[in-house]
Write a protein that holds these residues in place. Structure first.
Motif, PDB file in Angstrom:
ATOM      1  N   LEU A  45      18.196 -15.295   5.628  1.00  0.00           N
ATOM      2  CA  LEU A  45      18.688 -15.386   4.253  1.00  0.00           C
ATOM      3  C   LEU A  45      17.926 -16.406   3.412  1.00  0.00           C
ATOM      4  O   LEU A  45      17.823 -16.250   2.194  1.00  0.00           O
ATOM      5  N   THR A  46      17.409 -17.437   4.043  1.00  0.00           N
ATOM      6  CA  THR A  46      16.695 -18.478   3.296  1.00  0.00           C
ATOM      7  C   THR A  46      15.184 -18.281   3.321  1.00  0.00           C
ATOM      8  O   THR A  46      14.444 -19.139   2.829  1.00  0.00           O
ATOM      9  N   SER A  47      14.721 -17.172   3.847  1.00  0.00           N
ATOM     10  CA  SER A  47      13.281 -16.918   3.950  1.00  0.00           C
ATOM     11  C   SER A  47      12.786 -16.067   2.781  1.00  0.00           C
ATOM     12  O   SER A  47      13.568 -15.402   2.107  1.00  0.00           O
ATOM     13  N   GLY A  48      11.504 -16.070   2.606  1.00  0.00           N
ATOM     14  CA  GLY A  48      10.880 -15.191   1.616  1.00  0.00           C
ATOM     15  C   GLY A  48      10.907 -13.740   2.048  1.00  0.00           C
ATOM     16  O   GLY A  48      10.779 -12.831   1.226  1.00  0.00           O
ATOM     17  N   ALA A  49      11.099 -13.498   3.333  1.00  0.00           N
ATOM     18  CA  ALA A  49      11.108 -12.129   3.850  1.00  0.00           C
ATOM     19  C   ALA A  49      12.277 -11.322   3.312  1.00  0.00           C
ATOM     20  O   ALA A  49      12.218 -10.095   3.288  1.00  0.00           O
ATOM     21  N   ILE A  50      13.315 -11.985   2.857  1.00  0.00           N
ATOM     22  CA  ILE A  50      14.479 -11.268   2.339  1.00  0.00           C
ATOM     23  C   ILE A  50      14.084 -10.364   1.171  1.00  0.00           C
ATOM     24  O   ILE A  50      14.644  -9.290   0.992  1.00  0.00           O
ATOM     25  N   ASN A  51      13.083 -10.776   0.386  1.00  0.00           N
ATOM     26  CA  ASN A  51      12.636  -9.974  -0.745  1.00  0.00           C
ATOM     27  C   ASN A  51      11.543  -8.976  -0.384  1.00  0.00           C
ATOM     28  O   ASN A  51      11.322  -8.016  -1.112  1.00  0.00           O
ATOM     29  N   GLU A  52      10.849  -9.218   0.711  1.00  0.00           N
ATOM     30  CA  GLU A  52       9.727  -8.370   1.094  1.00  0.00           C
ATOM     31  C   GLU A  52      10.079  -7.300   2.126  1.00  0.00           C
ATOM     32  O   GLU A  52       9.433  -6.255   2.179  1.00  0.00           O
ATOM     33  N   ALA A  53      11.085  -7.545   2.938  1.00  0.00           N
ATOM     34  CA  ALA A  53      11.420  -6.628   4.033  1.00  0.00           C
ATOM     35  C   ALA A  53      11.812  -5.256   3.497  1.00  0.00           C
ATOM     36  O   ALA A  53      12.604  -5.146   2.565  1.00  0.00           O
ATOM     37  N   ARG A  54      11.251  -4.226   4.093  1.00  0.00           N
ATOM     38  CA  ARG A  54      11.600  -2.845   3.744  1.00  0.00           C
ATOM     39  C   ARG A  54      12.598  -2.261   4.734  1.00  0.00           C
ATOM     40  O   ARG A  54      13.146  -1.194   4.510  1.00  0.00           O
ATOM     41  N   GLY A  55      12.805  -2.972   5.818  1.00  0.00           N
ATOM     42  CA  GLY A  55      13.770  -2.575   6.828  1.00  0.00           C
ATOM     43  C   GLY A  55      14.236  -3.797   7.583  1.00  0.00           C
ATOM     44  O   GLY A  55      13.542  -4.819   7.624  1.00  0.00           O
ATOM     45  N   LEU A  56      15.420  -3.693   8.160  1.00  0.00           N
ATOM     46  CA  LEU A  56      16.028  -4.809   8.862  1.00  0.00           C
ATOM     47  C   LEU A  56      16.580  -4.316  10.187  1.00  0.00           C
ATOM     48  O   LEU A  56      17.299  -3.315  10.242  1.00  0.00           O
ATOM     49  N   ILE A  57      16.221  -5.007  11.252  1.00  0.00           N
ATOM     50  CA  ILE A  57      16.809  -4.760  12.566  1.00  0.00           C
ATOM     51  C   ILE A  57      17.620  -6.005  12.867  1.00  0.00           C
ATOM     52  O   ILE A  57      17.081  -7.117  12.859  1.00  0.00           O
ATOM     53  N   VAL A  58      18.908  -5.833  13.111  1.00  0.00           N
ATOM     54  CA  VAL A  58      19.773  -7.006  13.246  1.00  0.00           C
ATOM     55  C   VAL A  58      20.740  -6.850  14.408  1.00  0.00           C
ATOM     56  O   VAL A  58      21.325  -5.789  14.612  1.00  0.00           O
ATOM     57  N   ASP A  59      20.877  -7.925  15.170  1.00  0.00           N
ATOM     58  CA  ASP A  59      21.834  -7.982  16.263  1.00  0.00           C
ATOM     59  C   ASP A  59      23.242  -8.060  15.668  1.00  0.00           C
ATOM     60  O   ASP A  59      23.474  -8.782  14.706  1.00  0.00           O
ATOM     61  N   VAL A  60      24.164  -7.324  16.227  1.00  0.00           N
ATOM     62  CA  VAL A  60      25.539  -7.325  15.724  1.00  0.00           C
ATOM     63  C   VAL A  60      26.193  -8.679  15.965  1.00  0.00           C
ATOM     64  O   VAL A  60      26.799  -9.254  15.064  1.00  0.00           O
ATOM     65  N   GLN A  61      26.088  -9.195  17.190  1.00  0.00           N
ATOM     66  CA  GLN A  61      26.781 -10.434  17.537  1.00  0.00           C
ATOM     67  C   GLN A  61      25.792 -11.576  17.688  1.00  0.00           C
ATOM     68  O   GLN A  61      24.931 -11.549  18.562  1.00  0.00           O
ATOM     69  N   MET A  62      25.946 -12.562  16.806  1.00  0.00           N
ATOM     70  CA  MET A  62      25.135 -13.777  16.861  1.00  0.00           C
ATOM     71  C   MET A  62      26.045 -14.955  16.546  1.00  0.00           C
ATOM     72  O   MET A  62      27.049 -14.789  15.853  1.00  0.00           O
ATOM     73  N   PRO A  63      25.698 -16.143  17.037  1.00  0.00           N
ATOM     74  CA  PRO A  63      26.505 -17.320  16.696  1.00  0.00           C
ATOM     75  C   PRO A  63      26.363 -17.668  15.210  1.00  0.00           C
ATOM     76  O   PRO A  63      25.427 -17.230  14.547  1.00  0.00           O
ATOM     77  N   GLN A  64      27.273 -18.448  14.713  1.00  0.00           N
ATOM     78  CA  GLN A  64      27.341 -18.881  13.319  1.00  0.00           C
ATOM     79  C   GLN A  64      27.613 -17.719  12.359  1.00  0.00           C
ATOM     80  O   GLN A  64      28.657 -17.678  11.751  1.00  0.00           O
ATOM     81  N   MET A  65      26.680 -16.792  12.213  1.00  0.00           N
ATOM     82  CA  MET A  65      26.864 -15.665  11.309  1.00  0.00           C
ATOM     83  C   MET A  65      26.458 -14.383  12.031  1.00  0.00           C
ATOM     84  O   MET A  65      25.324 -14.249  12.484  1.00  0.00           O
ATOM     85  N   SER A  66      27.399 -13.458  12.142  1.00  0.00           N
ATOM     86  CA  SER A  66      27.127 -12.193  12.836  1.00  0.00           C
ATOM     87  C   SER A  66      26.218 -11.308  11.981  1.00  0.00           C
ATOM     88  O   SER A  66      26.050 -11.525  10.773  1.00  0.00           O
ATOM     89  N   GLY A  67      25.684 -10.296  12.608  1.00  0.00           N
ATOM     90  CA  GLY A  67      24.898  -9.312  11.876  1.00  0.00           C
ATOM     91  C   GLY A  67      25.743  -8.594  10.839  1.00  0.00           C
ATOM     92  O   GLY A  67      25.251  -8.216   9.766  1.00  0.00           O
ATOM     93  N   ILE A  68      27.015  -8.426  11.136  1.00  0.00           N
ATOM     94  CA  ILE A  68      27.933  -7.778  10.192  1.00  0.00           C
ATOM     95  C   ILE A  68      28.093  -8.642   8.944  1.00  0.00           C
ATOM     96  O   ILE A  68      28.035  -8.139   7.817  1.00  0.00           O
ATOM     97  N   GLU A  69      28.272  -9.934   9.135  1.00  0.00           N
ATOM     98  CA  GLU A  69      28.397 -10.845   7.992  1.00  0.00           C
ATOM     99  C   GLU A  69      27.095 -10.888   7.197  1.00  0.00           C
ATOM    100  O   GLU A  69      27.115 -10.917   5.965  1.00  0.00           O
ATOM    101  N   LEU A  70      25.959 -10.892   7.883  1.00  0.00           N
ATOM    102  CA  LEU A  70      24.672 -10.854   7.193  1.00  0.00           C
ATOM    103  C   LEU A  70      24.584  -9.605   6.316  1.00  0.00           C
ATOM    104  O   LEU A  70      24.205  -9.685   5.143  1.00  0.00           O
TER     105      LEU A  70
END
Length: 149
Positions: A45-70
């Motif tokens: 979320l704090t990276s420049g990639a957030i604006n450049e990424a054309r696709g996202l692969i995300v783990d559902v369960q992660m500490p602090q903030m889940s993939g669902i919350e992301l």
């Protein structure tokens, strides 16, 4: 065989397990895409990639903030980056919620390379009238329904 490769497209991968993240990056790069890996949702979320990424692969369960919350935060912020979710412990209810909210696919770990390749292609080239990306985003309900399970 039709080529789906476009090296100018960046695929962001958010995965808290470093070994899985590195393996996933290597695999996606063999498909001809550029990758950017992140060990947490907040790092993405704090990276420049957030604006450049054309696709996202995300783990559902992660500490602090889940993939669902992301995913929810991206939706609320107006990002329509297609998302592919990966889960170590697949949950049909969570899968249904994510797909209804506009996720491209929901894959179980270990991810099969061909399933991932096809998922990336679907994410970057949605079928006309599929409703992916533009007509989805039932954002407010995804988080609430996940908490209620």
């Amino acid at each position: 065989m039709e080529s789906y490769v476009n090296t100018s497209k960046l695929i962001a991968i958010v995965e808290d397990n470093e070994a899985v993240l590195l393996a996933m990056q290597g695999l996606v790069e063999t498909f001809g895409y550029r990758t950017a890996g992140f060990a947490s949702a907040s790092a993405f979320l704090t990276s420049g990639a957030i604006n450049e990424a054309r696709g996202l692969i995300v783990d559902v369960q992660m500490p602090q903030m889940s993939g669902i919350e992301l995913f929810h935060r991206l939706i609320v912020a107006g990002y329509t980056t297609p998302a592919i979710f990966i889960a170590a412990d697949p949950n049909p209810r969570v899968e249904k919620l994510l797909l209804e909210a506009g996720a491209t696919t929901y894959l179980a770990k270990p991810v099969q390379s061909e399933a991932l390749r096809v998922s990336i292609h679907m994410a970057l080239h949605p079928a006309p009238g599929s409703g992916n990306h533009e007509n989805h985003r039932q954002s407010c309900s995804i988080r609430k329904r996940h908490r209620d399970r």
